[in-house]
Scaffold this active site. Structure first.
Site, short mmCIF file in Angstrom:
data_model
loop_
_atom_site.label_atom_id
_atom_site.label_comp_id
_atom_site.label_asym_id
_atom_site.label_seq_id
_atom_site.Cartn_x
_atom_site.Cartn_y
_atom_site.Cartn_z
N GLY A 8 0.97 -1.22 -0.04
CA GLY A 8 -0.07 0.07 -0.02
C GLY A 8 0.83 1.16 -0.22
O GLY A 8 0.46 2.24 0.41
N GLY A 11 -0.50 4.79 -1.14
CA GLY A 11 -1.67 5.20 -0.22
C GLY A 11 -1.43 6.67 0.47
O GLY A 11 0.06 6.98 0.46
N ASP A 34 2.40 -1.83 -4.51
CA ASP A 34 0.96 -1.32 -4.40
C ASP A 34 0.35 -1.94 -5.65
O ASP A 34 1.01 -2.49 -6.79
CB ASP A 34 1.11 0.10 -4.57
CG ASP A 34 -0.34 0.74 -4.02
OD1 ASP A 34 -1.37 0.28 -4.26
OD2 ASP A 34 -0.22 1.59 -2.98
N ILE A 35 -0.96 -1.76 -5.83
CA ILE A 35 -1.73 -2.26 -7.04
C ILE A 35 -1.76 -0.86 -7.92
O ILE A 35 -2.27 -1.21 -9.32
CB ILE A 35 -3.15 -2.80 -6.83
CG1 ILE A 35 -3.67 -1.67 -6.04
CG2 ILE A 35 -2.90 -4.10 -6.29
CD1 ILE A 35 -5.39 -2.20 -5.82
N ASP A 49 -0.64 -7.30 -5.66
CA ASP A 49 -1.92 -7.39 -5.25
C ASP A 49 -1.79 -8.19 -3.98
O ASP A 49 -1.05 -9.68 -4.17
CB ASP A 49 -2.86 -7.98 -6.04
CG ASP A 49 -4.13 -8.30 -5.70
OD1 ASP A 49 -4.40 -8.35 -4.39
OD2 ASP A 49 -5.19 -8.75 -6.24
N ILE A 50 -1.92 -7.84 -2.71
CA ILE A 50 -1.69 -8.32 -1.68
C ILE A 50 -2.41 -9.76 -1.33
O ILE A 50 -2.00 -10.77 -0.64
CB ILE A 50 -2.12 -7.42 -0.43
CG1 ILE A 50 -1.43 -8.02 1.06
CG2 ILE A 50 -3.42 -7.33 -0.18
CD1 ILE A 50 -0.06 -8.22 0.76
N TYR A 139 -14.56 -2.32 8.32
CA TYR A 139 -13.45 -1.85 8.40
C TYR A 139 -12.57 -1.87 9.86
O TYR A 139 -11.81 -2.60 10.21
CB TYR A 139 -13.17 -0.23 7.84
CG TYR A 139 -11.81 0.31 8.31
CD1 TYR A 139 -10.45 -0.05 7.48
CD2 TYR A 139 -11.63 1.48 8.96
CE1 TYR A 139 -9.26 0.50 8.01
CE2 TYR A 139 -10.48 1.91 9.40
CZ TYR A 139 -9.09 1.68 8.78
OH TYR A 139 -8.19 2.27 9.06
C1 AKB Z 1 -10.85 6.38 8.09
O1 AKB Z 1 -11.26 7.20 8.38
O2 AKB Z 1 -11.09 5.43 7.76
C2 AKB Z 1 -9.22 6.32 8.64
C3 AKB Z 1 -9.02 5.66 10.00
C4 AKB Z 1 -9.38 6.50 11.07
O3 AKB Z 1 -8.61 4.65 10.03
N1 AKB Z 1 -8.58 7.62 8.55
#
Ligand code: AKB
Length: 311
Positions: A8, A11, A34-35, A49-50, A139
């Protein structure tokens, strides 16, 4: 001889971290992967690609890699658009790296966690290190689970994996995409270009934030610390400042008195509302001497100086 691989690498954090790692350890010691290809010269660079495990093993072998900074991930807001893909990339990508570190001669791994691990069951003010974690974004779920796997691989197999929970990261080097804290970068660009910004969060939503130089400094400091000092192998709370969109705008307005802000919260407001307002990162201070350099005023001044040069 230290040879670092960064996933990454193109990024928001990767770009700046790679440059700093190259300054510290020498350009040829740091391989960017990275990709997506960067607009600037980013050599040495490999497309990766991870999820392509075979290619990862080949690259690690060919470049004699000894340390991995595994930044590749999908962030909070974009994660909600494609939950299964996010889980696959964020978690299976990490597991591939941890397995590799277990089998090969990888001396250290860095895994970025986040304030997105916190949820409605977490105390929001001065959030302590050890708290109930019940995130409601995929996430956040992938990062909590990732923290547990890091701890497991360390305890069970002795993998030297280290991690911090990044707050929102603010930098002028790129415009971040896919996060909930992205407004805190966008606002600078829009006010400098157009004197007006419409914020996708409510004006009073306070979140923990950090300026890029501190984030990069924390990452490298943690990775350079003595292994014996690193008592926490899930992830360290990390903090520098906390502010709301209204407080950030008040600071920016000192430089642009004519500027204006409007608030038009979207789905990201609900994500932000479940996160902490401020973080207790005393364990990082104690165990590996973490100390931030930038507060809101200093960060704002530096961002404005640097972004003005772009336009
Ligand atoms: C997000 O907003 O998703 C990121 C984080 C706080 O991990 N910047």
């Amino acid at each position: 001889m230290r040879r670092i691989l960064v996933t990454g690498a193109n990024g928001q954090i990767g770009k700046v971290l790679v440059a700093e790692l190259r300054r510290v350890y020498g350009r040829d010691s740091v391989l960017a992967t990275d990709i997506k290809k960067s607009a600037e010269n980013n050599e040495p660079y490999e497309f990766l690609d991870i999820l392509n495990e075979n290619r990862l093993y080949e690259i690690v072998h060919d470049h004699k890699i000894t340390e991995i900074y595994h930044l590749a991930a999908i962030l909070s807001a974009h994660g909600e658009w494609n939950p299964l893909k996010t889980w696959n990339i964020n978690l299976n990508g990490l597991l591939t790296i941890l397995e590799l570190a277990k089998k090969k001669d990888i001396q250290k791994v860095f895994f970025p966690s986040t304030i997105a691990v916190f949820g409605k069951t977490t105390p929001q003010v001065n959030t302590p290190q050890d708290v109930p974690l019940l995130p409601e974004t995929v996430y956040g779920m992938s990062k909590v689970t990732g923290e547990l796997w890091c701890n497991y691989y360390h305890k069970k197999y002795g993998v030297d994996v280290r991690s911090v929970r990044y707050p929102g990261i603010i930098g002028y080097q790129s415009i971040p995409h896919g996060g909930t804290t992205d407004y805190a970068v966008e606002i600078f660009h829009e006010i400098i270009k157009n004197n007006v910004y419409t914020c996708f969060l409510d004006g009073d939503t306070r979140l923990p934030m950090m300026y890029m130089p501190d984030a990069v400094d924390a990452t490298i400091k943690l990775m350079q610390a003595d292994a014996a000092a690193i008592q926490t192998r899930s992830s360290y709370n990390l903090s520098a400042m906390s502010f709301s969109p209204r407080e950030l705008f008040t600071e920016i307005k000192k430089y642009f008195p004519e500027s204006e802000i409007a608030y038009d919260p979207d789905f990201r407001q609900e994500i932000a509302a479940a996160w902490s307002e401020s973080i207790d990162d005393s364990r990082a201070h104690k165990e590996w001497k973490w100390k931030p350099s930038y507060d809101l005023a200093r960060m704002t001044q530096d961002m404005i100086e640097n972004i003005k040069k772009l336009y």
